[in-house]
Design an enzyme around this catalytic site. Sequence first.
Site, PDB file in Angstrom:
ATOM      1  N   CYS A   1      24.239  13.234  12.275  1.00  0.00           N
ATOM      2  CA  CYS A   1      24.779  12.590  11.087  1.00  0.00           C
ATOM      3  C   CYS A   1      25.642  13.551  10.290  1.00  0.00           C
ATOM      4  O   CYS A   1      25.209  14.628   9.928  1.00  0.00           O
ATOM      5  CB  CYS A   1      23.641  12.078  10.214  1.00  0.00           C
ATOM      6  SG  CYS A   1      22.528  10.955  11.065  1.00  0.00           S
TER       7      CYS A   1
ATOM      8  N   GLY B   1      15.043  11.718  13.559  1.00  0.00           N
ATOM      9  CA  GLY B   1      15.507  11.421  14.911  1.00  0.00           C
ATOM     10  C   GLY B   1      17.006  11.431  15.057  1.00  0.00           C
ATOM     11  O   GLY B   1      17.521  10.986  16.072  1.00  0.00           O
ATOM     12  N   CYS B   2      17.725  11.910  14.049  1.00  0.00           N
ATOM     13  CA  CYS B   2      19.182  11.907  14.132  1.00  0.00           C
ATOM     14  C   CYS B   2      19.692  13.315  13.954  1.00  0.00           C
ATOM     15  O   CYS B   2      19.494  13.915  12.907  1.00  0.00           O
ATOM     16  CB  CYS B   2      19.787  11.001  13.064  1.00  0.00           C
ATOM     17  SG  CYS B   2      21.581  10.984  13.070  1.00  0.00           S
ATOM     18  N   GLY B   3      20.355  13.845  14.967  1.00  0.00           N
ATOM     19  CA  GLY B   3      20.815  15.219  14.889  1.00  0.00           C
ATOM     20  C   GLY B   3      22.299  15.371  14.662  1.00  0.00           C
ATOM     21  O   GLY B   3      22.802  16.482  14.645  1.00  0.00           O
TER      22      GLY B   3
END
Length: 290
Positions: free
Chosen positions: A131, A127-129
Site C-alpha cells: 500500500c 496482510g498488505c505489503g
Amino acid sequence: MQTLSNNQGQVAMADTPAIISPPMSKARVSVRGGIEGARSRDLIAEEVPVAMVYNGVSHAVMMASPCDLEDFALGFSLSEGILQRPDQLFSIEIKPGEDGIEVDMHIAGDCYARLREQRRNMAGRTGCGLCGTESLAHVVRTLEQVAPQPLPGDKAVQDALSHLKKHQPLQLQTGATHGAAWCDSDGRILLAREDVGRHNALDKLIGARLREHGDQAFNEGFALISSRASFEMVQKSASVGIGSLVAVSAPTALAIREAEKSGMNLIGFARPGRHVIYTCGAATAEEKTL
C-alpha cells in the site's frame, strides 16, 4: 541507557521502557449454537497503527500487534531494503500515543538519503505489503542470490510443522494471528514471532534472529510461516539471506519465480503428512553451472 547488542553492534534503547498495551484484550460476546453455557467473554487480538519513523520523518504506518516492536523495526528496515546491515540502525525509541505507536529510529545518513530518494510514504493494512508504493519499479526489487542451502528434509519439515502451534500462544488464544518460526536443520523450532499481519510476523522473526545471531542468523535451517507464500514473503526472506522458506499454504506464481531467481528453496502446502516442493535452490544453482 539500556542497550541491546548483537554481533553487528549495539542498538540504543530509550532510558524508560515504553508502556504498551498487551497484544490481546477481552470482549463480551454472545455465542449462538454449539455448547450450552459457552463463555460470555472472548480473547481478542489487538492491532494498532505502528508508524515507522526514520530520523524524524514518518515513512510507513503498518497495522500490527503491539509486541516485539524492536524486532519489528529492525526486521522491517532490513527486509524493505532501508538498511543493508543491522549496525546501520543506531537507536530505537518506542513512543505509545492515543492514536497508535511511533517507532522512532535513528539510522545512518547514507541509508536515510536513499530512503528520501525513494519518496515512499505507504499506509499498510493487515496482510498488505504494498500500500502506497509509488511505482511498479518499487514492487519487485532485484535480489542478490542467497547462499545455496540444502533442501529441508521431509521429516524436518513435518516435525517443525507439528510443533508450530505450541509456539503460537496468541493464535491459540485468539485465532487471529500469524506465526513465523526459525527452525534448525532437524526441524526444531528455535525462535518464533507472532503478529496479526503475516509480513509483520516474518519481519519480527528476522529482526529477532539478527539481533541475537548477527551474520550467522540464517546460515543453517529454514523459516516456517503459517500463511501463504506471497512474493513479498519470498522477497523479504531472500533480502536477508534466508535460503529455505516453508509455508503452510500455497505460493503464488510470482513467488515461485522470485524464489527461482534468488536460488531459494520454496516449500508450500505444508500440512500433516504432506508438503509440496516448488523450487530447489541448490539444484537450480547446479543446473546453471552445467
